[in-house]
Design a protein around this motif. Structure first.
Motif, PDB file in Angstrom:
ATOM      1  N   ALA A 165      -3.354 -53.129   2.292  1.00  0.00           N
ATOM      2  CA  ALA A 165      -4.258 -51.984   2.270  1.00  0.00           C
ATOM      3  C   ALA A 165      -3.553 -50.894   1.464  1.00  0.00           C
ATOM      4  N   VAL A 166      -4.164 -50.484   0.371  1.00  0.00           N
ATOM      5  CA  VAL A 166      -3.526 -49.557  -0.561  1.00  0.00           C
ATOM      6  C   VAL A 166      -4.342 -48.263  -0.616  1.00  0.00           C
ATOM      7  N   GLU A 167      -3.640 -47.167  -0.561  1.00  0.00           N
ATOM      8  CA  GLU A 167      -4.281 -45.857  -0.724  1.00  0.00           C
ATOM      9  C   GLU A 167      -3.840 -45.280  -2.062  1.00  0.00           C
ATOM     10  N   VAL A 168      -4.825 -44.962  -2.907  1.00  0.00           N
ATOM     11  CA  VAL A 168      -4.513 -44.444  -4.236  1.00  0.00           C
ATOM     12  C   VAL A 168      -5.211 -43.104  -4.439  1.00  0.00           C
ATOM     13  N   GLU A 169      -4.607 -42.306  -5.278  1.00  0.00           N
ATOM     14  CA  GLU A 169      -5.205 -41.027  -5.651  1.00  0.00           C
ATOM     15  C   GLU A 169      -5.537 -41.081  -7.135  1.00  0.00           C
ATOM     16  N   ARG A 170      -6.807 -40.860  -7.445  1.00  0.00           N
ATOM     17  CA  ARG A 170      -7.251 -40.904  -8.829  1.00  0.00           C
ATOM     18  C   ARG A 170      -7.578 -39.494  -9.305  1.00  0.00           C
ATOM     19  N   THR A 171      -7.095 -39.183 -10.480  1.00  0.00           N
ATOM     20  CA  THR A 171      -7.286 -37.856 -11.048  1.00  0.00           C
ATOM     21  C   THR A 171      -8.770 -37.500 -11.093  1.00  0.00           C
ATOM     22  N   GLY A 172      -9.103 -36.399 -10.447  1.00  0.00           N
ATOM     23  CA  GLY A 172     -10.477 -35.923 -10.446  1.00  0.00           C
ATOM     24  C   GLY A 172     -11.418 -36.685  -9.540  1.00  0.00           C
ATOM     25  N   PRO A 209       9.654 -53.286  -3.744  1.00  0.00           N
ATOM     26  CA  PRO A 209       9.062 -53.878  -4.944  1.00  0.00           C
ATOM     27  C   PRO A 209       7.540 -54.049  -4.865  1.00  0.00           C
ATOM     28  N   ALA A 210       6.989 -54.059  -3.643  1.00  0.00           N
ATOM     29  CA  ALA A 210       5.534 -54.204  -3.515  1.00  0.00           C
ATOM     30  C   ALA A 210       4.805 -53.070  -4.220  1.00  0.00           C
ATOM     31  N   HIS A 211       5.378 -51.872  -4.223  1.00  0.00           N
ATOM     32  CA  HIS A 211       4.745 -50.745  -4.909  1.00  0.00           C
ATOM     33  C   HIS A 211       4.640 -51.026  -6.409  1.00  0.00           C
ATOM     34  N   ASP A 212       5.691 -51.621  -6.977  1.00  0.00           N
ATOM     35  CA  ASP A 212       5.655 -51.940  -8.408  1.00  0.00           C
ATOM     36  C   ASP A 212       4.592 -52.986  -8.712  1.00  0.00           C
ATOM     37  N   LEU A 213       4.452 -53.975  -7.804  1.00  0.00           N
ATOM     38  CA  LEU A 213       3.435 -54.987  -8.005  1.00  0.00           C
ATOM     39  C   LEU A 213       2.037 -54.374  -7.963  1.00  0.00           C
ATOM     40  N   VAL A 214       1.817 -53.491  -7.003  1.00  0.00           N
ATOM     41  CA  VAL A 214       0.513 -52.833  -6.894  1.00  0.00           C
ATOM     42  C   VAL A 214       0.252 -51.985  -8.136  1.00  0.00           C
ATOM     43  N   ASP A 215       1.265 -51.271  -8.592  1.00  0.00           N
ATOM     44  CA  ASP A 215       1.123 -50.473  -9.814  1.00  0.00           C
ATOM     45  C   ASP A 215       0.695 -51.351 -10.994  1.00  0.00           C
ATOM     46  N   ALA A 216       1.280 -52.558 -11.069  1.00  0.00           N
ATOM     47  CA  ALA A 216       0.965 -53.451 -12.187  1.00  0.00           C
ATOM     48  C   ALA A 216      -0.501 -53.866 -12.156  1.00  0.00           C
ATOM     49  N   VAL A 217      -1.025 -54.154 -10.954  1.00  0.00           N
ATOM     50  CA  VAL A 217      -2.423 -54.558 -10.848  1.00  0.00           C
ATOM     51  C   VAL A 217      -3.347 -53.405 -11.201  1.00  0.00           C
ATOM     52  N   LEU A 218      -3.067 -52.228 -10.649  1.00  0.00           N
ATOM     53  CA  LEU A 218      -3.942 -51.083 -10.889  1.00  0.00           C
ATOM     54  C   LEU A 218      -3.864 -50.617 -12.339  1.00  0.00           C
ATOM     55  N   ALA A 219      -2.697 -50.735 -12.952  1.00  0.00           N
ATOM     56  CA  ALA A 219      -2.567 -50.348 -14.350  1.00  0.00           C
ATOM     57  C   ALA A 219      -3.415 -51.254 -15.241  1.00  0.00           C
ATOM     58  N   THR A 270      -2.387 -42.753  -8.892  1.00  0.00           N
ATOM     59  CA  THR A 270      -1.094 -42.665  -8.212  1.00  0.00           C
ATOM     60  C   THR A 270      -1.188 -43.416  -6.901  1.00  0.00           C
ATOM     61  N   VAL A 271      -0.305 -44.368  -6.705  1.00  0.00           N
ATOM     62  CA  VAL A 271      -0.278 -45.128  -5.460  1.00  0.00           C
ATOM     63  C   VAL A 271       0.416 -44.290  -4.397  1.00  0.00           C
TER      64      VAL A 271
END
Length: 406
Positions: A64-71, A23-33, A42-43
């Motif tokens: 510590a979160v690693e994200v990929e941002r388009t472009g 569920p931590a991934h969903d929480l991180v998605d919510a913050v980044l969204a 993309t997390v």
């Protein structure tokens, strides 16, 4: 925000399962969204780096979160999730249900810590230049800011380099700033404690860097260390006015606090939790003597010292300075040395003990050391060290040995 917490092991385990599991991934998605278009981010990984559990059952996790941002490629983010009484006002709150139980999680991204409003300001180049200018440090040279430590919702320390000059910024909650300022004012006249160059109402204190090598590095490298008599002289110079400030919990209260946290985080069954509670009872019931209340550092150990050729050139982190019993300062130092590796730590422990045993009843010292070691035993889980369960057990065993030796 204060949210009642169920302190049962099952309730705490539920919170940890949410914050440390999928569920931590969903929480991180919510913050980044909330920070930008979700489709552009993309997390990739979410890794807990610190996990703090309070006796109330509240949990706080730093990721510590690693994200990929388009472009834009791969980026690294720091995010924080908190439950129960650890949710500060201003955090984004996500509510849901896990296993039939309601749960609320407060979330924020570094550096936008709602409990530390000055944190984002010190990382703003324009505001930082203005702060330096107000402190009499006008410069057009590049400014470098490096994070030294961050305890979400509690404090952060940042190193600032301006040309050839080094400074530190300490960020604390607004309500803690007057006490921090007062401690520096009282201590700087008689001890190697930096005077504050500037402070802001939102919780930032700017101070010069002091010369010297951190005590932990000196210990690790085999450098000369201060004689115990020199440390005693240092502590005796703590100004008596500090005794008018709020006091810290006693070693007995700290032992019960630490045992409760260990029972909630590391004990796997009722028998393990009962062992933790019995150990705390043994510490609390041991004869620690009656000692006068004096001005103390409150968190005195080797890495609070800056050293040069065995002399103390700096005394750090005076946030906890106030009234207390001198023996607890020594107990904290001995506890940190007790969990350190190497012959240097053992030798310094021997020197300190020989010095203290001429001045105090050893029976009064050892339960205090055991209490401080119990506090350090919560560290391996909190920092998610590899093999934390074994490291925790080793530290609990050290606490037991100190107590038995009394």
């Amino acid at each position: 925000m204060t949210v009642p917490s169920d302190t049962s092991p099952a309730a705490v385990r539920c919170r940890l399962d949410v914050l440390l599991g999928d569920p931590a991934h969903d929480l991180v998605d919510a913050v980044l969204a909330a920070a930008g278009p979700a489709r552009s981010t993309t997390v990739r990984t979410v890794r807990p780096t610190t996990v703090t559990v309070r006796p109330s059952g509240a949990v706080l996790v730093r990721y510590a979160v690693e994200v990929e941002r388009t472009g834009r490629g791969i980026a690294r983010e720091t995010l924080v999730a908190a439950t129960g009484s650890r949710i500060p006002d201003g955090a984004a709150v996500v509510a849901g249900e896990v296993g039939g139980a309601a749960i609320e999680v407060g979330l924020w991204r570094w550096p936008h810590d709602p409990a530390l409003p000055a944190l984002a300001h010190v990382l703003d180049c324009g505001r930082l230049r203005a702060l330096l200018r107000d402190a009499g440090i006008a410069t057009t040279e590049p400014i470098t800011v490096r994070l030294r430590s961050y305890r979400p919702a509690r404090r952060a320390v940042l190193a600032i380099t301006v040309g050839a000059d080094d400074f530190f910024a300490k960020v604390v909650p607004r309500a803690a700033l007057p006490g921090l300022r007062r401690r520096h004012e009282l201590l700087a006249d008689s001890l190697p404690v930096p005077r504050l160059l500037a402070a802001t109402d939102d919780g930032l204190a700017l101070m010069p860097a002091l010369a010297g090598v951190p005590g932990r590095a000196a210990l690790r490298h085999g450098d000369r260390l201060p004689e115990p008599a020199a440390l005693e002289s240092l502590l005796d110079r703590m100004p008596p006015e500090l005794t008018s400030l709020p006091s810290r919990p006693s070693h007995r209260d700290r032992a019960r606090h630490s045992a409760t946290v260990l029972a909630l985080t590391t004990a796997t069954d009722d028998a393990g939790r009962a062992r933790m509670n019995r150990l705390a009872d043994a510490v609390a019931n041991a004869d620690a003597g009656d000692h006068p209340v004096v001005a103390v550092h409150g968190d005195f150990y080797e890495n609070q010292l800056l050293l040069r050729h065995g002399a103390v050139t700096g005394l750090l982190d005076v946030d906890t300075a106030g009234p207390g019993e001198r023996l607890d300062d020594w107990a904290t130092l001995l506890a940190h040395l007790a969990v350190a590796d190497g012959a240097g730590a053992r030798a310094w422990t021997g020197d300190v003990l020989r010095h203290l045993e001429r001045r105090f009843d050893p029976r009064h010292l050892r339960p205090r050391v055991a209490a401080a070691v119990l506090g350090l035993a919560t560290g391996p889980f909190r920092t998610q060290q590899p093999g934390w369960a074994q490291r925790t057990a080793q530290r609990v065993a050290v606490a037991q040995r100190w107590l038995r030796a009394g």
